[in-house]
Design a protein around this motif. Structure first.
Motif, PDB file in Angstrom:
ATOM      1  N   UNK A   1     101.819   5.051  25.844  1.00 15.80           N
ATOM      2  CA  UNK A   1     101.797   5.491  27.237  1.00 15.80           C
ATOM      3  C   UNK A   1     101.515   4.324  28.180  1.00 15.80           C
TER       4      UNK A   1
ATOM      5  N   UNK B   1     104.175  11.928  31.999  1.00 22.47           N
ATOM      6  CA  UNK B   1     104.207  12.153  30.548  1.00 22.47           C
ATOM      7  C   UNK B   1     102.824  12.550  30.050  1.00 22.47           C
TER       8      UNK B   1
ATOM      9  N   UNK C   1     101.908  16.202  30.919  1.00 25.91           N
ATOM     10  CA  UNK C   1     102.613  17.217  30.128  1.00 25.91           C
ATOM     11  C   UNK C   1     102.203  17.163  28.660  1.00 25.91           C
ATOM     12  N   UNK C   2     102.070  15.959  28.111  1.00 25.48           N
ATOM     13  CA  UNK C   2     101.777  15.868  26.682  1.00 25.48           C
ATOM     14  C   UNK C   2     100.282  16.013  26.398  1.00 25.48           C
ATOM     15  N   UNK C   3      99.479  15.128  26.963  1.00 27.00           N
ATOM     16  CA  UNK C   3      98.054  15.123  26.631  1.00 27.00           C
ATOM     17  C   UNK C   3      97.332  16.316  27.257  1.00 27.00           C
TER      18      UNK C   3
ATOM     19  N   UNK D   1     105.984  21.851  33.529  1.00 31.59           N
ATOM     20  CA  UNK D   1     106.731  21.075  34.527  1.00 31.59           C
ATOM     21  C   UNK D   1     106.288  21.480  35.938  1.00 31.59           C
TER      22      UNK D   1
ATOM     23  N   UNK E   1     109.908  12.446  33.139  1.00 34.68           N
ATOM     24  CA  UNK E   1     109.553  12.766  31.752  1.00 34.68           C
ATOM     25  C   UNK E   1     110.606  12.221  30.796  1.00 34.68           C
TER      26      UNK E   1
ATOM     27  N   UNK F   1     110.083   9.230  28.041  1.00 37.34           N
ATOM     28  CA  UNK F   1     110.282   9.368  26.592  1.00 37.34           C
ATOM     29  C   UNK F   1     111.277   8.329  26.078  1.00 37.34           C
TER      30      UNK F   1
END
Lengths: 212, 178
Positions: free
Chosen positions: B125, B136, B139-141, B146, B164, B168
């Motif tokens: 990251x 990112x 949304x991920x951690x 969205x 996003x 990625x």
């Protein structure tokens, strides 16, 4: 980032879709034909007696051999652009064009007295051949390398070489309509050098631009 | 979750490609189990972190999922990508390995029990541009949607989706460089 967090991010990105590889292949193939045709018509154009020549075996054979190379390379390229696809059934087809050419050369050696072999081989147009096959094939090669970039080839160097053979076969088919040298001896020598050149360029470039 | 079968995974991916996020999550989850088992079997000692290769493989699967043909088996495709990423990881570390194609076959049959890695690769990251990184990470951690992410940063949803996706893709590129 942990793996399940990464999965979460990819899931949120699921709605974003790319063009299916098969569609991209077909599109590139069609566009490559258009671009090669345009380059050919602008620079060389067909020879004046092109229609009458269609009745001679040697002239027609030039299209048989170049198009069979292009067709087998196209089929193989679609396989090589995809991970896990089985190449075994397709790789041997690549030998079809060289074999056809070898047979034609044999016939030619029997049909023509040996005193004429050298002049048939050298022809009158070898420099034009070596210049314009790569030139007509350049745009198609770029397109096919872009297809590989869109795909995911696990053997990028081989895939790049096949992209070069495809671009070369296609370009040579157009060039054949211009070139007055119809002897298989000429085709086997000069066409092969020009097409191999494109294959080498493809094999060199592909691993550098196809990173995934 | 245990390793899923070829048929289950192919069905999940087909539905996922049609736009179903839950099936896509289930697909990636199932694939990660199989790939983890495969990679751990191949990496016998140090040098390469198996979970790195799992993540690289998942990212490649995600970014290259348009190379899968819905009428074909999904596992040979998955393992070809995993194998490519594994060899790539070894190559970057200056080692040569041989992987027999036959080895892959046995992996179909007996996936190992999953053990989730606690490893944190915040460094993936860290290499992103700040805008991408915050999207990112949210949304991920943090597990935001969205919509929530868009609200949090005062962006529209399209911009969030673009950030996003680019984030990625950038992580995938970065993986290939270290």
């Amino acid at each position: 980032m942990k793996t399940d967090e990464l999965i979460r991010a990819m899931t949120a990105d699921a709605s974003r879709r790319s063009m299916p590889l098969d569609t991209a292949c077909r599109l590139a193939g069609a566009l490559a034909i258009v671009l090669a045709a345009a380059a050919f018509m602008v620079t060389l154009g067909p020879r004046p007696d092109v229609l009458a020549s269609l009745e001679t075996v040697r002239f027609v054979f030039k299209f048989v051999v170049t198009l069979s190379l292009a067709a087998s390379a196209f089929a193989l390229l679609r396989i090589l652009a995809r991970p896990g696809a089985e190449t075994r059934g397709y790789l041997p087809w690549l030998a079809a064009a060289p074999l056809l050419l070898a047979v034609a050369v044999t016939f030619e050696l029997f049909a023509v007295p040996s005193s004429h072999w050298a002049s048939r081989l050298v022809g009158v147009n070898s420099l034009v051949c070596l210049t314009f096959i790569p030139l007509i094939g350049a745009a198609p090669l770029v397109l096919f390398l872009l297809v590989l970039r869109h795909g995911a080839p696990t053997r990028p160097m081989l895939a790049g070489a096949v992209a070069g053979l495809l671009a070369g076969g296609l370009a040579a088919a157009f060039y054949a309509a211009h070139c007055p040298d119809d002897s298989p001896l000429f085709v086997a020598t000069w066409y092969s050098i020009a097409i191999t050149g494109l294959a080498v360029i493809g094999a060199f470039i592909a691993p550098r631009i196809v990173r995934w | 979750m245990n390793g899923r079968s070829e048929r289950e995974l192919a069905d999940l991916l087909r539905i996922a490609i049609a736009g179903d996020e839950r099936c896509y999550a289930a697909f990636l989850d199932g694939v990660s189990v199989l790939v983890r088992a495969y990679v751990r079997r191949k990496i016998s000692h140090g040098g390469v972190d198996p979970e790195d290769v799992v993540q690289e493989t998942l990212l490649a699967i995600h970014l290259k999922r348009h190379t899968w043909r819905p009428d074909e088996a999904v596992l040979p495709w998955v393992y070809a990508i995993a194998r490519f990423k594994l060899i790539d990881a070894f190559r970057r570390r200056g080692r040569r390995i041989e992987i027999d194609v036959e080895d892959i076959a046995e992996t179909y049959a007996q996936p190992e029990v999953e053990t989730v890695s606690d490893r944190d690769i915040g460094r993936a990251l860290d290499t992103l541009a700040p805008g991408q990184r915050s999207v990112v990470a949210a949304i991920s951690v943090e597990g935001r949607s969205i919509e929530e992410t868009a609200r949090q940063f005062g962006m529209n949803e399209t911009a969030v989706r673009v950030a996003l996706h680019r984030g990625l893709a950038a992580i995938a590129r970065r993986f290939g460089q270290d």
